[in-house]
Design an enzyme around this catalytic site. Structure first.
Site, PDB file in Angstrom:
ATOM      1  CG  ASP A 132      -3.526  24.684 -13.595  1.00  0.00           C
ATOM      2  OD1 ASP A 132      -4.106  25.321 -14.496  1.00  0.00           O
ATOM      3  OD2 ASP A 132      -4.117  23.915 -12.816  1.00  0.00           O
ATOM      4  CG  ASP A 135      -8.763  21.431 -13.939  1.00  0.00           C
ATOM      5  OD1 ASP A 135      -7.867  20.632 -13.649  1.00  0.00           O
ATOM      6  OD2 ASP A 135      -8.685  22.652 -13.685  1.00  0.00           O
TER       7      ASP A 135
END
Length: 301
Positions: A206, A65
């Site tokens: 993240d 992603d």
């Protein structure tokens, strides 16, 4: 002036109203991209910007992603007759990953130059951007980035006259050049005052909260940071998969004394995100939800 556009705000998978993760910055004719999720080049077109001037692409890490939009973007840049080299920056394995993706984009009219990150903190200067890459805590090697545009001190005209520096040298000295004219050497510090406040943007997705984020985002004009989960019952999931909640991101922005914060990289399951923002703003009043195409022009004070 630095233009910043949050091209995509989705984590894991694209949605009809969210492209996958990407940020684009423009400064002095050069564009820089952080991450390149699926749909990035479409988001650039929707914004009305161009992919051709992108000189640098920084990758936080190599989950799909964050990088799956790269082959199509490279082809678009090539079809735009770009010939200047492109620099890509990212964690260990950068060349292997990019070359694997280039299997479907093998012939490009420009060179790709690789800057692989190996240390916990690394500094680069590319096309006027002063970039700091700092390692964070995800389940694979992952980095956050700061982009800084420094600003030299004010040019002191009277000082230049006192030193009898030729006026033809003033502009170049102001730009930071050292010159030799008629056997005399002139340096910028002879005519420039103390450095003035520049522009700073920090970007991090993240990761679990780590001290490095707060440290490197210190006094940022804008902190763009992951808010994967907002629901209180998702805290255990955030810890398991090494992501952050809205509230953890707000605490980092508060502790870093950032001027502004945009949340991004939302879970596909997150709906009605604004419902959670009152509590988030209780932690950091300047908190805002990121959205695709959200843009700001940051200028020097």
């Amino acid at each position: 002036m630095l233009d910043v556009c949050l091209l995509g705000t989705a984590g894991m998978m694209p949605l009809p109203y969210r492209w996958l993760t990407a940020l684009m910055a423009r400064y002095n004719g050069s564009s820089l991209l952080i991450d390149c999720g699926e749909g990035t080049q479409i988001a650039i077109r929707e914004k009305g910007w161009s992919a051709k001037p992108i000189d640098t692409i920084c990758f936080t890490h190599y989950h799909a992603d964050h990088i799956s939009g790269l082959p199509g973007l490279l082809l678009t840049m090539g079809n735009a007759e770009r010939t200047e080299p492109l620099t890509v920056v990212g964690p260990k394995g950068l060349g292997r990953v990019v070359n694997a993706l280039r299997t479907i984009a093998p012939e490009l009219p420009f060179e790709i130059q690789y800057r692989e990150l190996a240390q916990p903190v690394e500094h680069l200067v590319l096309h006027g951007y002063h970039i700091t890459a700092f390692r964070v805590n995800h389940n694979i090697a992952c980095y956050g980035y700061t982009l800084e545009i420094p600003r030299a001190g004010q040019f002191q005209v009277e000082r230049a006259k006192e030193l009898e520096i030729p006026q033809k040298c003033w502009n170049r000295l102001q730009k930071g050049e050292t010159l030799e004219v008629d056997g005399k050497v002139y340096t910028p510090d002879m005519v420039l005052g103390a450095p003035r406040k520049g522009i700073k943007v920090a970007y991090c997705t993240d990761t679990r909260p780590v001290a490095a984020i707060t440290e490197h985002a210190k006094n940022a004009d804008l902190l763009i940071i992951e808010g994967m989960y907002a629901e209180k019952d998702k805290v255990a999931k955030a810890k398991q998969y090494k992501h952050m909640t809205f509230y953890e991101a707000a605490e980092i922005a508060r502790d870093a004394q950032a001027a502004d914060m945009w949340l991004t990289h939302f879970s596909p399951s997150l709906v009605h995100a604004e419902d959670y923002m009152d509590e988030v703003r209780g932690i950091f009043p300047a908190a805002k939800l990121g959205k695709d195409g959200k843009t700001v022009e940051l200028d020097f004070e």
